[in-house]
Design a protein around this motif. Sequence first.
Motif, PDB file in Angstrom:
ATOM      1  N   THR A  39     -15.528 -16.183  29.357  1.00  0.00           N
ATOM      2  CA  THR A  39     -16.255 -16.680  30.527  1.00  0.00           C
ATOM      3  C   THR A  39     -15.290 -17.178  31.593  1.00  0.00           C
ATOM      4  O   THR A  39     -15.426 -16.831  32.776  1.00  0.00           O
ATOM      5  CB  THR A  39     -17.205 -17.818  30.109  1.00  0.00           C
ATOM      6  N   VAL A  40     -14.301 -17.964  31.152  1.00  0.00           N
ATOM      7  CA  VAL A  40     -13.313 -18.478  32.108  1.00  0.00           C
ATOM      8  C   VAL A  40     -12.612 -17.322  32.815  1.00  0.00           C
ATOM      9  O   VAL A  40     -12.492 -17.290  34.049  1.00  0.00           O
ATOM     10  CB  VAL A  40     -12.281 -19.368  31.362  1.00  0.00           C
ATOM     11  N   VAL A  41     -12.178 -16.361  32.025  1.00  0.00           N
ATOM     12  CA  VAL A  41     -11.456 -15.213  32.577  1.00  0.00           C
ATOM     13  C   VAL A  41     -12.346 -14.424  33.536  1.00  0.00           C
ATOM     14  O   VAL A  41     -11.911 -14.005  34.608  1.00  0.00           O
ATOM     15  CB  VAL A  41     -10.958 -14.328  31.409  1.00  0.00           C
ATOM     16  N   ALA A  42     -13.618 -14.252  33.157  1.00  0.00           N
ATOM     17  CA  ALA A  42     -14.519 -13.454  33.988  1.00  0.00           C
ATOM     18  C   ALA A  42     -14.745 -14.122  35.343  1.00  0.00           C
ATOM     19  O   ALA A  42     -14.795 -13.450  36.379  1.00  0.00           O
ATOM     20  CB  ALA A  42     -15.852 -13.259  33.268  1.00  0.00           C
ATOM     21  N   VAL A  43     -14.853 -15.449  35.345  1.00  0.00           N
ATOM     22  CA  VAL A  43     -15.068 -16.149  36.615  1.00  0.00           C
ATOM     23  C   VAL A  43     -13.855 -15.940  37.522  1.00  0.00           C
ATOM     24  O   VAL A  43     -13.991 -15.566  38.701  1.00  0.00           O
ATOM     25  CB  VAL A  43     -15.327 -17.651  36.376  1.00  0.00           C
ATOM     26  N   VAL A  44     -12.656 -16.158  36.967  1.00  0.00           N
ATOM     27  CA  VAL A  44     -11.448 -15.991  37.786  1.00  0.00           C
ATOM     28  C   VAL A  44     -11.318 -14.540  38.260  1.00  0.00           C
ATOM     29  O   VAL A  44     -11.059 -14.283  39.437  1.00  0.00           O
ATOM     30  CB  VAL A  44     -10.193 -16.406  36.979  1.00  0.00           C
ATOM     31  N   ALA A  45     -11.531 -13.610  37.343  1.00  0.00           N
ATOM     32  CA  ALA A  45     -11.370 -12.198  37.699  1.00  0.00           C
ATOM     33  C   ALA A  45     -12.392 -11.785  38.749  1.00  0.00           C
ATOM     34  O   ALA A  45     -12.078 -11.014  39.668  1.00  0.00           O
ATOM     35  CB  ALA A  45     -11.491 -11.327  36.449  1.00  0.00           C
ATOM     36  N   GLY A  46     -13.609 -12.312  38.630  1.00  0.00           N
ATOM     37  CA  GLY A  46     -14.630 -11.945  39.600  1.00  0.00           C
ATOM     38  C   GLY A  46     -14.263 -12.390  41.000  1.00  0.00           C
ATOM     39  O   GLY A  46     -14.407 -11.628  41.965  1.00  0.00           O
ATOM     40  N   VAL A  47     -13.761 -13.600  41.128  1.00  0.00           N
ATOM     41  CA  VAL A  47     -13.407 -14.135  42.452  1.00  0.00           C
ATOM     42  C   VAL A  47     -12.149 -13.444  42.990  1.00  0.00           C
ATOM     43  O   VAL A  47     -12.130 -12.950  44.128  1.00  0.00           O
ATOM     44  CB  VAL A  47     -13.199 -15.660  42.368  1.00  0.00           C
ATOM     45  N   MET A  48     -11.099 -13.402  42.175  1.00  0.00           N
ATOM     46  CA  MET A  48      -9.852 -12.792  42.640  1.00  0.00           C
ATOM     47  C   MET A  48     -10.063 -11.310  42.935  1.00  0.00           C
ATOM     48  O   MET A  48      -9.511 -10.756  43.878  1.00  0.00           O
ATOM     49  CB  MET A  48      -8.748 -12.953  41.582  1.00  0.00           C
ATOM     50  N   GLY A  49     -10.868 -10.671  42.077  1.00  0.00           N
ATOM     51  CA  GLY A  49     -11.121  -9.244  42.264  1.00  0.00           C
ATOM     52  C   GLY A  49     -11.801  -8.958  43.596  1.00  0.00           C
ATOM     53  O   GLY A  49     -11.499  -7.966  44.254  1.00  0.00           O
ATOM     54  N   TRP A  50     -12.696  -9.862  44.009  1.00  0.00           N
ATOM     55  CA  TRP A  50     -13.401  -9.643  45.272  1.00  0.00           C
ATOM     56  C   TRP A  50     -12.406  -9.579  46.431  1.00  0.00           C
ATOM     57  O   TRP A  50     -12.480  -8.701  47.285  1.00  0.00           O
ATOM     58  CB  TRP A  50     -14.424 -10.763  45.496  1.00  0.00           C
ATOM     59  N   PHE A  51     -11.462 -10.523  46.424  1.00  0.00           N
ATOM     60  CA  PHE A  51     -10.444 -10.505  47.479  1.00  0.00           C
ATOM     61  C   PHE A  51      -9.522  -9.284  47.340  1.00  0.00           C
ATOM     62  O   PHE A  51      -9.133  -8.678  48.331  1.00  0.00           O
ATOM     63  CB  PHE A  51      -9.604 -11.792  47.427  1.00  0.00           C
ATOM     64  N   MET A  52      -9.197  -8.941  46.098  1.00  0.00           N
ATOM     65  CA  MET A  52      -8.285  -7.825  45.875  1.00  0.00           C
ATOM     66  C   MET A  52      -8.897  -6.516  46.386  1.00  0.00           C
ATOM     67  O   MET A  52      -8.226  -5.729  47.049  1.00  0.00           O
ATOM     68  CB  MET A  52      -7.971  -7.716  44.385  1.00  0.00           C
ATOM     69  N   VAL A  53     -10.165  -6.304  46.075  1.00  0.00           N
ATOM     70  CA  VAL A  53     -10.825  -5.083  46.527  1.00  0.00           C
ATOM     71  C   VAL A  53     -10.918  -5.078  48.051  1.00  0.00           C
ATOM     72  O   VAL A  53     -10.669  -4.066  48.708  1.00  0.00           O
ATOM     73  CB  VAL A  53     -12.224  -4.945  45.880  1.00  0.00           C
ATOM     74  N   LEU A  54     -11.218  -6.233  48.637  1.00  0.00           N
ATOM     75  CA  LEU A  54     -11.315  -6.325  50.093  1.00  0.00           C
ATOM     76  C   LEU A  54      -9.965  -6.038  50.747  1.00  0.00           C
ATOM     77  O   LEU A  54      -9.889  -5.416  51.798  1.00  0.00           O
ATOM     78  CB  LEU A  54     -11.797  -7.714  50.486  1.00  0.00           C
ATOM     79  N   ARG A  55      -8.887  -6.493  50.117  1.00  0.00           N
ATOM     80  CA  ARG A  55      -7.551  -6.310  50.676  1.00  0.00           C
ATOM     81  C   ARG A  55      -6.948  -4.961  50.314  1.00  0.00           C
ATOM     82  O   ARG A  55      -5.804  -4.681  50.661  1.00  0.00           O
ATOM     83  CB  ARG A  55      -6.609  -7.416  50.177  1.00  0.00           C
ATOM     84  N   ARG A  56      -7.669  -4.137  49.573  1.00  0.00           N
ATOM     85  CA  ARG A  56      -7.173  -2.834  49.137  1.00  0.00           C
ATOM     86  C   ARG A  56      -5.872  -2.975  48.354  1.00  0.00           C
ATOM     87  O   ARG A  56      -4.932  -2.227  48.567  1.00  0.00           O
ATOM     88  CB  ARG A  56      -6.938  -1.909  50.339  1.00  0.00           C
ATOM     89  N   GLN A  57      -5.810  -3.970  47.491  1.00  0.00           N
ATOM     90  CA  GLN A  57      -4.587  -4.185  46.715  1.00  0.00           C
ATOM     91  C   GLN A  57      -4.828  -3.958  45.230  1.00  0.00           C
ATOM     92  O   GLN A  57      -4.199  -4.592  44.393  1.00  0.00           O
ATOM     93  CB  GLN A  57      -4.057  -5.602  46.956  1.00  0.00           C
ATOM     94  N   SER A  58      -5.735  -3.027  44.927  1.00  0.00           N
ATOM     95  CA  SER A  58      -6.058  -2.795  43.524  1.00  0.00           C
ATOM     96  C   SER A  58      -4.849  -2.301  42.743  1.00  0.00           C
ATOM     97  O   SER A  58      -4.659  -2.652  41.584  1.00  0.00           O
ATOM     98  CB  SER A  58      -7.193  -1.785  43.411  1.00  0.00           C
ATOM     99  N   PHE A  59      -4.026  -1.489  43.384  1.00  0.00           N
ATOM    100  CA  PHE A  59      -2.862  -0.952  42.680  1.00  0.00           C
ATOM    101  C   PHE A  59      -1.893  -2.074  42.319  1.00  0.00           C
ATOM    102  O   PHE A  59      -1.368  -2.116  41.200  1.00  0.00           O
ATOM    103  CB  PHE A  59      -2.170   0.112  43.536  1.00  0.00           C
ATOM    104  N   ALA A  60      -1.692  -2.977  43.244  1.00  0.00           N
ATOM    105  CA  ALA A  60      -0.832  -4.124  42.949  1.00  0.00           C
ATOM    106  C   ALA A  60      -1.427  -4.935  41.805  1.00  0.00           C
ATOM    107  O   ALA A  60      -0.707  -5.364  40.891  1.00  0.00           O
ATOM    108  CB  ALA A  60      -0.675  -4.995  44.199  1.00  0.00           C
TER     109      ALA A  60
END
Lengths: 309, 352
Positions: A39-60
């Motif tokens: 659960t902890v990991v999913a919350v962090v990943a969900g938030v960070m992932g949103w910014f990552m996808v928006l910034r097009r930094q998925s490869f990084a």
Amino acid sequence: MTALSTLADTTPAWSWNLLDDLREMWSYPFMVNAFRAGTVVAVVAGVMGWFMVLRRQSFAGHTLAVVGFPGASGAVLVGVSAVYGYFAFCIAAALVIAAVPRAGRDGGVQESALTGTVQAFLLACGYLFTALYKGLLGGTTSLLFGSFLGITGGQVWVLVAVAAAVLALLAAIGRPLLFASVDPDVAAARGVPLRALSTAFLVLLGAAAAATSQITGTLLVFALLVMPAATAQSLTARPARGLALSVLLAVAATWLGLTVAYYSPYPIGFWVTTFAFGGYVLARAAATAAGRTATRSASRSATRAGGAV
Amino acid sequence: MSVSFRSRAGRPARTARPGAGETEAGLAEPSGGDGGPVISLRGASVRVGGRLLWSGVDLDIGGGEFTAVLGPNGVGKSTLLKVLLGTVAPAAGEVRVLGRAPGRAGDRVGYLPQRRSFDPALRLRGSDVVRLGWDGDRWGVPLPGTAGGRAARRRIAEVIDLVGAGAYADRPIGQCSGGEQQRLLIAQALVRRPRLLLLDEPLDSLDLPNQAAVAALVGRICREEGVTVVMVAHDVNPILSRLDRVVYLAEGGAVAGSPAEVVTTETLTRLYRTPVEVLRTSDGRLVVVGQPEAPARHTDRHADRHTDTDRHHDIERRTDVDRHVDPGTGHRPDTDRNADTDQYPDPRGELS
């Protein structure tokens, strides 16, 4: 692998009595810890992932996750907990990637070239570390593809501390980061420090990837870091709703994955990824169907007249 | 080095429209308006990548004026805006914006950079992009339900209404058309009620109706809201009738004055070093025509790909490269770039 197959031999039976099943599953401390950590990991990943996808930094993000593998195997090789290896390598790699200026049109190209180089080299290092360990590193598969066994209470607390730090920092820099991601020229003119934000974001992403790796394995980090965020963004263009939805989807995929993995002989990484992927496919299909009409009317209003005076 | 002269017409009368007779605009009148010019440059020069773009520029722009910055590609028009923003430091001279050093005027300056189009896949509403202009540079998380949040929502609705973007402000911005995006970006630049609006080619890559509409919008904001507007423009015609002042950057310096003074066949032909004609239409409007007519770039949907070649051609057309010898290296920056474009003379008029 051995641990997984042991479990597979004694796969508990799903009774269709949901309450009994959950009670049975949560009677094991390792499952309770797995749900907490997940659960902890999913919350962090969900938030960070949103910014990552928006910034097009998925490869990084993928690279930062993959370097968790040499980190973890190196840590085990020198006799410390894999957790430290994950975080040390992921954050160090984030700093290396951040060292390349992203400015200019070619910035992204440079970044992905360097990112790929770092990724390949460190993955090879991870292979070396497991070889040096002389085959006794039984958890190679779980390092790569995830495991929910043997998460200790101490590890959960480490994850909670990391998550709290990552989310607090992200909350502090969130708005300027969004501005810098969407509209860098205007943000720079307003005095937003683009470079510092980019570095800070990569370090936070490294920490998030390291945390996520411990549930999904280093190769399947995308299951929690990209898929819920991408699903959320295809469903809503509102930042607050998108973030909430991304977290919700990541938590849902993790819980479903953990439950099904517990009651089935197949590994956790596969299940979490499958549920996240299923959600993504459904959302894309829905968005495409709904967007078809909207796009048609938008393109009509955007017809361009040729010629000029 | 410079051909600039100081134009001290702080605030020419608003009746000084071209066509209303050769007007009084540009006549000496100490910088007036509300306590000094909004923008003031004294002997300013700028250097980018070791190359001197312009030097010895003196310029005063008064409050509430609509000024166009014109000139061939690559002379440093956008750089002038960046100097005013404080993101590029002048190599020499003094620059004051709203009475302070550039970059210190904060949210009293609105900025629209050149040719931004959002990724079609970007999932963020137009109103969110406008909102970023309001408080995107602040740290921390906005708390929902506070007075500040309500004020933000009110102002954003107001400014979206002002630019007439209400119908599509809630769509993902990547799915808006070029004209719609441009209106939303103008709203973003306006949201903090700036006193100075710096616009970098806002009409570029828009079709004709949208050019006219956005030009009218900017003119209205300038007039009704009293905002000083400095617009870098590639094509002067859509805004010519609304201008109070024209700044031409060419030959390493600047020429400033009222449109009636500067937008003449003789001045433009001299500055662009290519035949340019200024005609008067039957209703008295000025129209700038390059030689020959019909440039291809506006009809090309991928106009931005041509920018670099255009720049080569423009530089090629300027024969006075000797004037741009870098004093540091003795290097003539333009000549190298000409070598590979020599066999492609470009007949297009820059202004058309």
